[in-house]
Design a protein around this motif. Structure first.
Motif, PDB file in Angstrom:
ATOM      1  N   SER A  65      39.655  54.766  38.225  1.00  0.00           N
ATOM      2  CA  SER A  65      40.862  53.950  38.345  1.00  0.00           C
ATOM      3  C   SER A  65      41.413  53.581  37.006  1.00  0.00           C
ATOM      4  N   LEU A  98      40.687  50.603  47.751  1.00  0.00           N
ATOM      5  CA  LEU A  98      41.539  49.419  47.714  1.00  0.00           C
ATOM      6  C   LEU A  98      40.677  48.166  47.868  1.00  0.00           C
ATOM      7  N   ASN A  99      40.981  47.172  47.072  1.00  0.00           N
ATOM      8  CA  ASN A  99      40.272  45.889  47.137  1.00  0.00           C
ATOM      9  C   ASN A  99      41.102  44.888  47.928  1.00  0.00           C
ATOM     10  N   PHE A 100      40.451  44.176  48.824  1.00  0.00           N
ATOM     11  CA  PHE A 100      41.134  43.177  49.645  1.00  0.00           C
ATOM     12  C   PHE A 100      40.422  41.835  49.500  1.00  0.00           C
ATOM     13  N   ARG A 101      41.220  40.798  49.304  1.00  0.00           N
ATOM     14  CA  ARG A 101      40.713  39.416  49.266  1.00  0.00           C
ATOM     15  C   ARG A 101      41.331  38.692  50.465  1.00  0.00           C
ATOM     16  N   GLU A 110      35.632  39.321  50.536  1.00  0.00           N
ATOM     17  CA  GLU A 110      36.021  40.432  49.666  1.00  0.00           C
ATOM     18  C   GLU A 110      35.656  41.738  50.365  1.00  0.00           C
ATOM     19  N   VAL A 112      36.215  46.228  50.297  1.00  0.00           N
ATOM     20  CA  VAL A 112      36.631  47.439  49.584  1.00  0.00           C
ATOM     21  C   VAL A 112      36.653  48.571  50.599  1.00  0.00           C
ATOM     22  N   LYS A 160      46.118  48.400  44.007  1.00  0.00           N
ATOM     23  CA  LYS A 160      44.663  48.427  44.094  1.00  0.00           C
ATOM     24  C   LYS A 160      44.108  47.105  44.607  1.00  0.00           C
ATOM     25  N   ASN A 161      44.658  45.982  44.170  1.00  0.00           N
ATOM     26  CA  ASN A 161      44.176  44.661  44.576  1.00  0.00           C
ATOM     27  C   ASN A 161      45.179  44.010  45.515  1.00  0.00           C
ATOM     28  N   ASN A 162      44.698  43.478  46.634  1.00  0.00           N
ATOM     29  CA  ASN A 162      45.573  42.906  47.654  1.00  0.00           C
ATOM     30  C   ASN A 162      44.985  41.595  48.156  1.00  0.00           C
ATOM     31  N   SER A 163      45.865  40.678  48.540  1.00  0.00           N
ATOM     32  CA  SER A 163      45.453  39.394  49.113  1.00  0.00           C
ATOM     33  C   SER A 163      46.044  39.268  50.510  1.00  0.00           C
ATOM     34  N   ASP A 243      48.298  36.253  41.322  1.00  0.00           N
ATOM     35  CA  ASP A 243      48.639  37.484  42.031  1.00  0.00           C
ATOM     36  C   ASP A 243      49.873  37.238  42.881  1.00  0.00           C
TER      37      ASP A 243
END
Length: 646
Positions: A65, A98-101, A110, A112, A160-163, A243
């Motif tokens: 990445s 993809l990362n999810f919070r 958290e 992935v 890549k990072n999502n909330s 974010d």
């Protein structure tokens, strides 16, 4: 066209609006945006430098990445599109993760997942962690609005990072969830954002639900201010709002009202060093001119879209056009003058022409100065030489600083020139205005030397740009000789006037002393009366304040339970200092604070009285107000008495 075919081969995207959206989602990282939408079977492509390094080492490094985000955009643009395998190394594309919070009430999970997963798979993982059935779960926070469980995340073009956050309207909150920290409640609350648009000097008061994301707020402000999201510069967001995909409820803003300010971010083109070379950004195509032929439909040119450019390619204007505030325009002029010609230059007056005239002409005669008005025009070939050689010469700078108030204006733009002529007409008359109009562009810059007189202001000299340092100094000194002669006359007249005024002041002082005794008597009497009024007013305000507090406490008390209530009832009997008794029933689960509020509502505030048990003697007011009556052993009935604090 061949360029459109190349773009389509890279990303499969023809719509420029969609392309800009993808760039925003990837924080304007061009390589990451392209790699994020290249079809799965194409693989991740390496730049020429990476391919060469891999060939030299005999192996191809695995993609990561970080490699896509750190690849320099200035390398060969052909690295962004499929090419002949004989001239490029293509490695197998690894699944994009993809990362999810995910936030649910007071919990944060958290996750992935691969980009090829569906929304339903996220819900199944959340079901295992939260114990909430998928059927009762609403997953919110998607940038594209609500999505179905069968939606593949690749089709959403996610960063890549999502909330995200979970709503469960059919499941009531547990008793352990406090109303202040419950995210579920915050998501349903409305937040008032007071947003100040600094350039327009206008405030917007906007209501948003807590489920709205920061990105959605910024898009709404873009519609109101015409500032694209990527050019917005904000002040006021808390540090936790890191974010743009975060909801307002989770961002840490103040409820119910939060203040923010926004302005247009300075263009990167103006902040680069002058020594940098001009750089253009192109997508791969056979015809360079057709790459972004539709970008003008969005009001964005290539250099603005990709944040490229250089101060040597496009000269920043000395003064913004149609600036509402003259002081702001002069600040910009001074900063730009310093960046072009160095810090050694005349000290330009920051303010309007009227304020500069007041500073130069209308003080004491000994403090008055000449007014030097510098008129700049970037379209004149003489401007750079005049500024760098004459205006920045040490002798000129020193002489102007000691003897002149120097005010400047840029007439390069017609709107600014028209504004200057209007100001000159108002302060110096139409003759000066007409004189400025007669000068052609190649005769600029101009330096007008103005002297203030009793009835009107007079222009002593107009110095054009085609001069030398010595000639400029001579003309300044000549104007100074005329001014000095006039100043000496003004000083003499001022001294005579002050002498007459001194005699008059002495006469007035004698009359004032004769009235001093009477005035002092009146003042003493008025002070005594005023003090009486003040004391009475304070007494009444204190009584009104106590009564208001008493009423508010009385209204806030929970209703008195019935005697036949199924819950545990505590019956309390309280003796007042006057011998009267206060009786009331309370629930055993009530806090001691409710008891204190009840006593205060009867005129015995907690700050002045203490509540004691009869035997053994114990001060109830020293106990924790959050304890219940049961915990304080005031059940099922108890007799207490009030005693004043010492």
């Amino acid at each position: 066209k061949s360029s459109n075919l190349s773009k389509h081969a890279c990303t499969g995207i023809d719509n420029i609006a969609e392309a800009i959206t993808l760039l925003e989602l990837n924080n304007w990282d061009l390589v990451a945006a392209i790699n994020g939408v290249i079809p799965q079977e194409n693989g991740i492509l390496q730049s020429q430098s990476e391919a060469a390094d891999a060939a030299a080492g005999g192996s191809v490094p695995p993609p990561s990445s970080s490699s896509s985000s750190s690849s320099p955009a200035s390398s060969s643009t052909s690295a962004f599109c499929p090419v002949n395998p004989s001239s490029r190394h293509i490695v197998e594309r690894q699944p994009r993760m993809l990362n999810f919070r995910v936030e649910y009430r007071q919990r944060t999970i958290e996750l992935v997942l691969e980009e090829g997963s569906t929304v339903g798979e996220i819900k199944k993982l959340l079901e295992a962690d939260l114990g909430i059935p998928v059927s009762k779960m609403q997953l919110k926070g998607w940038k594209s609005g609500d999505v179905s469980d069968s939606t593949v995340m690749r089709s959403l073009h996610l960063p890549k990072n999502n909330s995200l956050y979970v709503l469960t309207p059919d499941i009531a909150p547990t008793a352990s969830t406090s109303k202040n920290s419950d995210l579920q409640e915050s998501l349903n609350q409305n937040f008032l954002l007071v947003i100040s648009h600094r350039e327009a000097q206008r405030d917007y008061s906007l209501n948003f639900p807590g489920s709205r994301t920061i990105q959605e707020v910024k898009r709404n402000i873009s519609d109101l201010t015409n500032i694209p999201v990527r050019h917005q510069q904000w002040d006021g967001w808390p540090a936790s709002a890191s974010d743009d995909s975060m909801t307002l409820a989770a961002s840490g803003i103040t409820y119910p009202c939060h203040h923010l300010s926004v302005c247009r971010r300075s263009s990167p083109a103006n902040s680069q060093e002058p020594t940098e070379e001009c750089a253009d950004v192109h997508m791969v195509s056979d015809s360079e001119g057709d790459d972004f032929e539709d970008a003008s439909e969005f009001g964005v040119d290539d250099s603005e879209m990709f944040g490229m450019g250089s101060s040597t390619c496009r000269k920043s204007p000395m003064m913004p056009e149609n600036s509402e505030n003259e002081a702001d325009a002069l600040l910009h002029f001074t900063a730009e003058f310093s960046s072009r010609y160095g810090e050694t230059h005349p000290m330009f007056f920051i303010g309007s022409l009227e304020a500069a005239s007041q500073e130069a002409f209308y003080g004491k005669a000994r403090d008055r100065k000449l007014l030097a008005i510098y008129l700049h025009n970037d379209d004149s070939v003489l401007s750079n030489v005049f500024c760098s050689q004459m205006m920045c010469a040490d002798s000129i700078v020193s002489y102007l600083s000691q003897n002149f108030i120097t005010w400047a204006w840029d007439v390069t733009k017609e709107a600014n020139k028209a504004r200057l002529l209007t100001m000159c007409t108002r302060h110096f008359g139409s003759v000066v205005t007409q004189t400025i109009r007669t000068y052609k562009t190649d005769q600029f810059p101009l330096l007008l030397i103005v002297m203030g007189k009793r009835t009107s202001n007079e222009v002593l000299n107009v110095i054009q740009g085609n001069t030398t340092v010595d000639e400029l100094m001579m003309r300044l000194m000549g104007a100074m000789e005329i001014f000095t002669a006039q100043q000496q006359e003004d000083i003499k007249d001022e001294d005579e006037r002050e002498a007459r005024e001194t005699v008059k002041r002495e006469q007035d002082e004698a009359y004032r002393v004769s009235l001093e005794a009477d005035r002092k008597k009146r003042e003493v009497q008025e002070r005594e009366e005023a003090e009486q009024v003040r004391v009475e007013r304070m007494r009444k305000e204190q009584e009104d304040e106590k009564e208001a507090i008493r009423l508010s406490l009385e209204q806030a008390l929970p209703p008195e339970p019935d005697e036949d209530s199924v819950e545990q009832i505590s019956k309390l009997r309280i003796r007042t200092p006057s011998g009267e008794f206060l009786e009331r029933r309370f629930l055993g689960s009530c806090k001691l604070q409710v008891l204190f509020d009840f006593v205060a509502s009867k005129g015995y505030p907690f700050e002045e009285f203490k509540l004691l048990t009869t035997f053994p003697r114990k001060n109830i007011t020293q106990l924790d107000s959050g304890s219940t009556l049961l915990e304080a052993k005031l059940f099922p009935q108890e007799t207490l008495f009030l005693e004043g604090k010492e």
